[in-house]
Design an enzyme around this catalytic site. Structure first.
Site, PDB file in Angstrom:
ATOM      1  N   ARG A 185       9.726   6.520  12.399  1.00  0.00           N
ATOM      2  CA  ARG A 185      10.812   7.470  12.165  1.00  0.00           C
ATOM      3  C   ARG A 185      11.058   8.510  13.257  1.00  0.00           C
ATOM      4  NH1 ARG A 185       8.758   8.056   6.160  1.00  0.00           N
ATOM      5  NH2 ARG A 185       6.896   7.420   7.320  1.00  0.00           N
ATOM      6  N   ASP A 204      -6.698 -14.276   2.861  1.00  0.00           N
ATOM      7  CA  ASP A 204      -6.707 -15.498   2.041  1.00  0.00           C
ATOM      8  C   ASP A 204      -7.986 -16.270   2.381  1.00  0.00           C
ATOM      9  OD1 ASP A 204      -5.803 -17.752   0.479  1.00  0.00           O
ATOM     10  OD2 ASP A 204      -3.738 -17.151   0.902  1.00  0.00           O
ATOM     11  N   ASP A 215       3.034  -7.735  11.697  1.00  0.00           N
ATOM     12  CA  ASP A 215       2.130  -7.002  10.797  1.00  0.00           C
ATOM     13  C   ASP A 215       2.270  -7.529   9.372  1.00  0.00           C
ATOM     14  OD1 ASP A 215       0.377  -5.102   9.812  1.00  0.00           O
ATOM     15  OD2 ASP A 215       1.861  -3.483   9.803  1.00  0.00           O
ATOM     16  N   LYS A 267      -0.554  -8.674   7.639  1.00  0.00           N
ATOM     17  CA  LYS A 267      -1.850  -8.414   6.992  1.00  0.00           C
ATOM     18  C   LYS A 267      -2.346  -9.594   6.161  1.00  0.00           C
ATOM     19  CE  LYS A 267      -1.223  -3.384   6.859  1.00  0.00           C
ATOM     20  NZ  LYS A 267       0.184  -3.259   7.310  1.00  0.00           N
ATOM     21  N   LYS A 277       6.929  -3.595  16.178  1.00  0.00           N
ATOM     22  CA  LYS A 277       6.169  -4.062  15.012  1.00  0.00           C
ATOM     23  C   LYS A 277       7.122  -4.584  13.947  1.00  0.00           C
ATOM     24  CE  LYS A 277       3.946  -1.299  11.816  1.00  0.00           C
ATOM     25  NZ  LYS A 277       3.953  -1.845  10.449  1.00  0.00           N
ATOM     26  N   THR A 306      -5.013   3.304   4.545  1.00  0.00           N
ATOM     27  CA  THR A 306      -5.142   4.769   4.479  1.00  0.00           C
ATOM     28  C   THR A 306      -4.529   5.331   3.205  1.00  0.00           C
ATOM     29  OG1 THR A 306      -3.183   4.925   5.837  1.00  0.00           O
ATOM     30  CG2 THR A 306      -5.296   5.174   6.957  1.00  0.00           C
TER      31      THR A 306
HETATM   32  O1  C5P Z   1       7.853   5.893  10.428  1.00  0.00           O
HETATM   33  P1  C5P Z   1       6.366   5.911  10.668  1.00  0.00           P
HETATM   34  O2  C5P Z   1       5.995   6.318  12.092  1.00  0.00           O
HETATM   35  O3  C5P Z   1       5.625   6.728   9.630  1.00  0.00           O
HETATM   36  O4  C5P Z   1       5.912   4.383  10.509  1.00  0.00           O
HETATM   37  C1  C5P Z   1       4.569   4.021  10.546  1.00  0.00           C
HETATM   38  C2  C5P Z   1       4.403   2.539  10.348  1.00  0.00           C
HETATM   39  O5  C5P Z   1       3.019   2.262  10.272  1.00  0.00           O
HETATM   40  C3  C5P Z   1       5.025   1.978   9.075  1.00  0.00           C
HETATM   41  O6  C5P Z   1       5.387   0.612   9.361  1.00  0.00           O
HETATM   42  C4  C5P Z   1       3.876   2.029   8.098  1.00  0.00           C
HETATM   43  O7  C5P Z   1       3.991   1.072   7.092  1.00  0.00           O
HETATM   44  C5  C5P Z   1       2.706   1.704   9.005  1.00  0.00           C
HETATM   45  N1  C5P Z   1       1.409   2.183   8.538  1.00  0.00           N
HETATM   46  C6  C5P Z   1       1.128   3.513   8.286  1.00  0.00           C
HETATM   47  N2  C5P Z   1      -0.108   3.886   7.866  1.00  0.00           N
HETATM   48  C7  C5P Z   1      -1.046   2.978   7.727  1.00  0.00           C
HETATM   49  C8  C5P Z   1      -0.795   1.639   7.984  1.00  0.00           C
HETATM   50  C9  C5P Z   1       0.466   1.266   8.402  1.00  0.00           C
HETATM   51  O8  C5P Z   1       1.990   4.370   8.445  1.00  0.00           O
HETATM   52  N3  C5P Z   1      -2.224   3.355   7.350  1.00  0.00           N
END
Ligand code: C5P
Length: 228
Positions: A207, A63, A58, A60, A31, A115
């Site tokens: 992460r 427009d 991603d 998003k 992503k 979220t």
């Molecule tokens: O490191 P981690 O697993 O938390 O990364 C989650 C990814 O998903 C990040 O790119 C974050 O911006 C994205 N994301 C999220 N929650 C959402 C929408 C996107 O964690 N509701």
């Protein structure tokens, strides 16, 4: 179909991004979001694809329909497998985006309610009278009916979204944490196995893989969990 793993490339440089790709053997999907894309541009998408991997762009989009349709076509011409737009851009916007990727392998994912919003903020900031639990399935159904191939949502919303859109559309879920990893700043999390069992088509993980001492092993463990 087995639930797929998408590895997050939330870093600032192409070197870091490509070293994550190299360190996560066995993974197909990556992503690329606004951070890396704004720093590196389309060349980072091409570089990941040149390593035989698939890209989820991603950005998003939100427009007027004409502008999003051209952005969608640009994403398809770049060869990305998936890209996001906001469902709240409306059915016309989504339908125009779908028309413009027709005949390509690029699929559209709609983001319903971020979220990070609380129900209070939806009311005070956006003027939405519904709670997130009411708005998410409504927006998901509208987006799929308008031509989106799938939905991005929190793992807690999978059941609501599946009820609204049925078994066919893609349901892609971030907020995933294996039992062995740290929660970081995510709060409403789910394990890969539980998200897969709840009906997620693809889980987005950052992460827990990037901070693991052996990212290839982290990918192996997550894929094992997803396979049941
Ligand atoms: O490191 P981690 O697993 O938390 O990364 C989650 C990814 O998903 C990040 O790119 C974050 O911006 C994205 N994301 C999220 N929650 C959402 C929408 C996107 O964690 N509701």
């Amino acid at each position: 179909m087995a639930t797929e793993l998408i590895v997050v490339l939330d870093v600032d440089t192409a070197e870091e991004a490509l070293s994550i790709v190299d360190a996560t053997e066995g993974c197909t999907w990556y992503k690329i979001g606004s951070q890396l894309f704004t720093r590196c541009g389309p060349s980072i998408v091409e570089a990941v694809q040149a390593k035989g991997r698939s890209v989820f762009l991603d950005l998003k989009f939100h427009d007027i329909p004409n502008t999003v349709a051209h952005g969608a076509r640009a994403a398809a011409d770049l060869g990305v497998g998936l890209f996001t737009l906001h469902a709240s851009g409306g059915a016309k916007m989504i339908a125009r985006a779908r028309e413009s990727v027709e005949g390509t392998d690029t699929k559209i994912l709609a983001v319903t309610i971020l979220t990070s919003f609380s129900d209070e903020e939806l009311k005070s900031d956006i003027g939405l009278k519904e709670t997130a639990a009411e708005a998410v399935p409504r927006l998901a159904k509208m987006a799929i009916d308008a031509g989106a191939h799938g939905i991005v949502c929190s793992p807690q919303e999978i059941a609501l979204v599946r009820q609204a859109v049925g078994p066919e559309p893609l349901v892609v879920t971030p907020g995933i944490r294996p039992a062995w990893s740290s929660k970081d700043d995510q709060s409403r999390i789910m394990t890969p196995a539980k998200a897969a069992a709840a009906g997620s088509s693809m889980v987005v993980v950052g992460r827990p893989i990037l901070n693991h001492e052996n990212p290839t092993e982290a990918v192996r463990l997550i894929k094992e969990e997803l396979a049941g």
